[in-house]
Design a protein around this motif. Structure first.
Motif, PDB file in Angstrom:
ATOM      1  N   ALA A 133       0.918  -1.289  -0.056  1.00 18.58           N
ATOM      2  CA  ALA A 133      -0.007   0.122   0.091  1.00 18.58           C
ATOM      3  C   ALA A 133       0.875   1.180   0.091  1.00 18.58           C
ATOM      4  N   GLY A 134       2.064   1.300   0.817  1.00 15.99           N
ATOM      5  CA  GLY A 134       2.890   2.310   0.776  1.00 15.99           C
ATOM      6  C   GLY A 134       3.491   2.769  -0.719  1.00 15.99           C
ATOM      7  N   VAL A 135       3.882   1.422  -1.258  1.00 15.63           N
ATOM      8  CA  VAL A 135       4.427   1.640  -2.734  1.00 15.63           C
ATOM      9  C   VAL A 135       3.633   2.164  -3.500  1.00 15.63           C
ATOM     10  N   LEU A 136       2.015   1.912  -3.379  1.00 11.83           N
ATOM     11  CA  LEU A 136       1.097   2.092  -4.107  1.00 11.83           C
ATOM     12  C   LEU A 136       0.709   3.721  -3.874  1.00 11.83           C
ATOM     13  N   ALA A 137       0.682   4.163  -2.674  1.00  7.13           N
ATOM     14  CA  ALA A 137       0.245   5.387  -2.308  1.00  7.13           C
ATOM     15  C   ALA A 137       1.555   6.420  -2.883  1.00  7.13           C
ATOM     16  N   SER A 138       2.674   5.971  -2.946  1.00 11.54           N
ATOM     17  CA  SER A 138       3.791   6.989  -3.199  1.00 11.54           C
ATOM     18  C   SER A 138       3.586   7.250  -4.790  1.00 11.54           C
ATOM     19  N   TRP A 139       3.431   6.155  -5.482  1.00 12.76           N
ATOM     20  CA  TRP A 139       3.398   6.144  -6.802  1.00 12.76           C
ATOM     21  C   TRP A 139       1.949   7.027  -7.178  1.00 12.76           C
ATOM     22  N   LEU A 140       0.924   6.749  -6.852  1.00 11.66           N
ATOM     23  CA  LEU A 140      -0.416   7.639  -6.920  1.00 11.66           C
ATOM     24  C   LEU A 140      -0.013   9.067  -6.694  1.00 11.66           C
ATOM     25  N   GLU A 141       0.660   9.423  -5.775  1.00 14.90           N
ATOM     26  CA  GLU A 141       1.037  10.954  -5.358  1.00 14.90           C
ATOM     27  C   GLU A 141       1.686  11.465  -6.715  1.00 14.90           C
ATOM     28  N   GLN A 142       2.469  10.659  -7.458  1.00 12.24           N
ATOM     29  CA  GLN A 142       3.234  11.067  -8.547  1.00 12.24           C
ATOM     30  C   GLN A 142       2.203  11.244  -9.883  1.00 12.24           C
ATOM     31  N   GLN A 143       1.068  10.725  -9.894  1.00  8.92           N
ATOM     32  CA  GLN A 143       0.365  10.696 -11.154  1.00  8.92           C
ATOM     33  C   GLN A 143      -0.666  11.866 -11.497  1.00  8.92           C
ATOM     34  N   ALA A 144      -0.410  12.440 -12.588  1.00 11.43           N
ATOM     35  CA  ALA A 144      -1.052  13.791 -12.864  1.00 11.43           C
ATOM     36  C   ALA A 144      -2.467  13.698 -12.983  1.00 11.43           C
ATOM     37  N   GLN A 145      -3.000  12.690 -13.175  1.00  8.70           N
ATOM     38  CA  GLN A 145      -4.520  12.616 -12.781  1.00  8.70           C
ATOM     39  C   GLN A 145      -5.270  12.392 -11.731  1.00  8.70           C
ATOM     40  N   VAL A 146      -4.310  12.387 -10.572  1.00  8.75           N
ATOM     41  CA  VAL A 146      -4.646  12.066  -9.210  1.00  8.75           C
ATOM     42  C   VAL A 146      -4.590  13.404  -8.506  1.00  8.75           C
ATOM     43  N   GLU A 147      -5.475  13.915  -7.835  1.00  7.62           N
ATOM     44  CA  GLU A 147      -5.389  15.255  -7.298  1.00  7.62           C
ATOM     45  C   GLU A 147      -4.906  14.963  -5.787  1.00  7.62           C
ATOM     46  N   ARG A 148      -5.210  14.202  -5.210  1.00 11.46           N
ATOM     47  CA  ARG A 148      -5.005  14.041  -3.874  1.00 11.46           C
ATOM     48  C   ARG A 148      -4.974  12.580  -3.404  1.00 11.46           C
ATOM     49  N   VAL A 149      -4.134  12.068  -2.309  1.00  9.74           N
ATOM     50  CA  VAL A 149      -3.721  10.679  -1.904  1.00  9.74           C
ATOM     51  C   VAL A 149      -4.119  10.709  -0.372  1.00  9.74           C
ATOM     52  N   TYR A 150      -4.831   9.748   0.111  1.00 10.49           N
ATOM     53  CA  TYR A 150      -5.035   9.546   1.645  1.00 10.49           C
ATOM     54  C   TYR A 150      -4.111   8.387   2.056  1.00 10.49           C
ATOM     55  N   TYR A 151      -3.293   8.720   2.795  1.00  4.85           N
ATOM     56  CA  TYR A 151      -2.474   7.497   3.270  1.00  4.85           C
ATOM     57  C   TYR A 151      -1.514   7.720   4.700  1.00  4.85           C
ATOM     58  N   PRO A 152      -1.998   7.062   5.647  1.00  3.84           N
ATOM     59  CA  PRO A 152      -1.264   7.556   6.760  1.00  3.84           C
ATOM     60  C   PRO A 152       0.433   7.410   6.698  1.00  3.84           C
ATOM     61  N   GLY A 153       0.863   6.599   5.649  1.00  3.96           N
ATOM     62  CA  GLY A 153       2.227   6.307   5.692  1.00  3.96           C
ATOM     63  C   GLY A 153       3.061   7.460   4.712  1.00  3.96           C
ATOM     64  N   LEU A 154       2.073   8.398   4.128  1.00  2.00           N
ATOM     65  CA  LEU A 154       2.872   9.421   3.497  1.00  2.00           C
ATOM     66  C   LEU A 154       3.064  10.457   4.261  1.00  2.00           C
ATOM     67  N   LYS A 155       4.307  11.427   3.808  1.00  2.00           N
ATOM     68  CA  LYS A 155       4.568  12.423   4.542  1.00  2.00           C
ATOM     69  C   LYS A 155       3.294  13.716   4.619  1.00  2.00           C
ATOM     70  N   SER A 156       2.619  13.471   3.598  1.00  2.00           N
ATOM     71  CA  SER A 156       1.690  14.589   3.104  1.00  2.00           C
ATOM     72  C   SER A 156       0.241  14.262   3.978  1.00  2.00           C
ATOM     73  N   HIS A 157       0.440  13.164   4.875  1.00  2.00           N
ATOM     74  CA  HIS A 157      -0.826  12.858   5.511  1.00  2.00           C
ATOM     75  C   HIS A 157      -0.656  13.851   6.728  1.00  2.00           C
ATOM     76  N   PRO A 158      -1.969  14.478   7.334  1.00  2.00           N
ATOM     77  CA  PRO A 158      -1.965  15.462   8.140  1.00  2.00           C
ATOM     78  C   PRO A 158      -1.555  14.890   9.554  1.00  2.00           C
ATOM     79  N   GLN A 159      -1.731  13.675   9.920  1.00  2.00           N
ATOM     80  CA  GLN A 159      -1.277  12.689  11.112  1.00  2.00           C
ATOM     81  C   GLN A 159      -0.109  11.936  10.919  1.00  2.00           C
ATOM     82  N   HIS A 160       0.556  12.099   9.895  1.00  2.00           N
ATOM     83  CA  HIS A 160       1.596  11.222   9.710  1.00  2.00           C
ATOM     84  C   HIS A 160       2.409  10.919  10.882  1.00  2.00           C
ATOM     85  N   GLU A 161       3.018  11.652  11.527  1.00  2.00           N
ATOM     86  CA  GLU A 161       3.768  11.195  12.710  1.00  2.00           C
ATOM     87  C   GLU A 161       3.074  10.416  13.805  1.00  2.00           C
ATOM     88  N   LEU A 162       1.953  10.980  14.204  1.00  2.00           N
ATOM     89  CA  LEU A 162       1.093  10.030  15.174  1.00  2.00           C
ATOM     90  C   LEU A 162       0.800   8.857  14.839  1.00  2.00           C
TER      91      LEU A 162
END
Ligand SMILES: *Cc1c(COP(=O)(O)O)cnc(C)c1O
Length: 408
Positions: free
Chosen positions: A278-307
């Motif tokens: 899932a982590g691999v897929l989420a990072s890849w989705l973040e790179q796709q031009a047709q994807v506006e936003r990805v929700y996944y706690p393992g991404l640094k962009s997730h608002p509660q990533h550290e928690l």
């Protein structure tokens, strides 16, 4: 009889989760089987009338009748309790019946529950509809704003109910902070640990009093059975929940318990592998031009990533949601449907926790019963797609999603 208790498996005190996952349960029967037996029997035979009387009077622990005691169910309960680090567990027919048993066992008319507004939709319906009818009041608050929980406390608050991460937005709550609020106000904290399971997150370590499971998801792990459970202290299980199970009968069938029991043996390696994919897929989705936003706690962009990383042993879990580009609800829905319908590997189903990767459009399936306003308030737009990553090769899942994304 000298033995008043059902015997335990003889394991050293300090064995770890992976060992408990394959060995905790009951000692083998007289035949010495290595794989746990499936006890398909409705009742159990007593050696004589006096022993039967002692067993019915609870003076001696024994298997009596499978509405409330069955060895295969007990094995699953003991194994799950051990993995959660809790004293005891009670299996139930489904995840929802575990939540029903929780409320029936702990609350009465006039009591108050505080619940995250982002928990599983049917849980919200159960509390705000069915239990409101019996005079149990509920307040629904933000998943992530601890102050909202604190402000919602009333003198009659008896239970706080949370789930982390949530479906489909993967919002993470601070379990320790919620436990502190509950305990400062003489209430209990229940956590639905369906998405992480004890393999990634043990809510008891952050102060939770009760753990809820839908065994239907990762515990079974292969999409075969409906099952549920509550883990808690011996006192709560024996005094509050077991007597209710006996009189209400939301019983876990021995066969379903056996499937979950065997599923627990591979839970840890499945969760690690599915979370990694899932982590691999989420990072890849973040790179796709047709994807506006990805929700996944393992991404640094997730608002509660550290928690999330602290609570979930450094894992993001196996559920990834994303919003497909496209302005407006109609275009969003059309584009999301296109991505879903272009897959040839993923299963189009709202279930999750399977080894087969599943894909769904939350706004028209899991969250279809909400109004569009309620959905938007919850952050679930028409352009959202949820993928529950299984054990498929993640490269094949990327290709599967790209088929739709690249032809929008
Ligand atoms: C599926 C689910 C439930 C309900 O479980 P069932 O076994 O379907 O009754 C409860 N909580 C969460 C988080 C779930 O995903």
């Amino acid at each position: 009889m000298t033995d008043k208790k059902i015997p335990r498996v003889q394991l050293p005190d300090d064995v770890r989760l992976d060992t408990l996952a394959v060995r905790e349960g009951l000692p083998a029967s007289a035949w010495g089987e290595n794989s746990e037996a499936l006890f398909l029997t409705s009742s159990f035979v007593h050696p004589d009338a006096a022993t039967a009387a002692a067993r019915f009077a609870n003076e001696q622990e024994a298997f009596i009748y499978s509405r409330f005691t069955n060895p295969t169910v007990t094995m699953m309960e003991r194994r799950l309790a051990a993995m959660e680090g809790m004293q005891a567990c009670i299996g139930t027919a489904s995840g929802m019946s575990a939540i029903m048993l929780l409320v029936l066992g702990l609350l009465k008319a006039g009591d108050h529950v505080i619940c995250s507004q982002s928990v599983f939709g049917t849980t919200i319906r159960l509390l705000s509809g069915d239990f409101a009818k019996f005079g149990v009041e509920s307040t629904f608050v933000s998943q992530t704003d601890v102050n909202e929980w604190r402000r919602a406390v009333r003198p009659n608050t008896k239970l706080l109910f949370a789930e982390s991460p949530t479906n489909p937005l993967t919002e993470v709550c601070d379990i320790r902070a919620l436990a502190d609020i509950a305990h400062a106000n003489n209430a209990l904290l229940a956590v639905d640990n369906c998405f992480c399971t004890p393999a990634l997150q043990r809510p008891v370590e952050y102060g939770a009093d009760l753990i809820i499971h839908s065994g239907t998801k990762y515990l079974d792990g292969q999409g075969r059975v409906i099952a549920g459970a509550i883990c808690a202290s011996d006192e709560l299980i024996n005094d509050r929940f077991a007597p209710l199970m006996r009189s209400c009968g939301m019983t876990l069938s021995p066969f379903n318990a056996w499937v979950v029991l065997k599923g627990l043996e591979t839970l840890s390696i499945r969760m690690q592998a599915q979370s990694q994919r899932a982590g691999v897929l989420a990072s890849w989705l973040e790179q796709q031009a047709q994807v506006e936003r990805v929700y996944y706690p393992g991404l640094k962009s997730h608002p509660q990533h550290e928690l999330a990383m602290a609570q979930q042993s450094g894992n993001g879990g196996a559920v990834v949601s994303f919003i497909v580009r496209g302005k407006g609800a109609d275009i969003g829905r059309k584009n999301a449907f296109h991505v879903v319908d272009s897959t040839r590997v993923c299963s189009i189903t709202a279930n999750l926790g399977d080894t087969k990767t599943t894909i769904t459009h939350p706004a028209s399936t899991t969250h279809a019963r909400l109004t569009e306003e309620q959905r938007l308030a919850a952050g679930i737009t028409q352009g959202m797609v949820r993928v529950a990553v299984g054990l498929d090769d993640v490269e094949d899942i990327k290709t599967d999603l790209l088929r739709g994304l690249s032809t929008l």
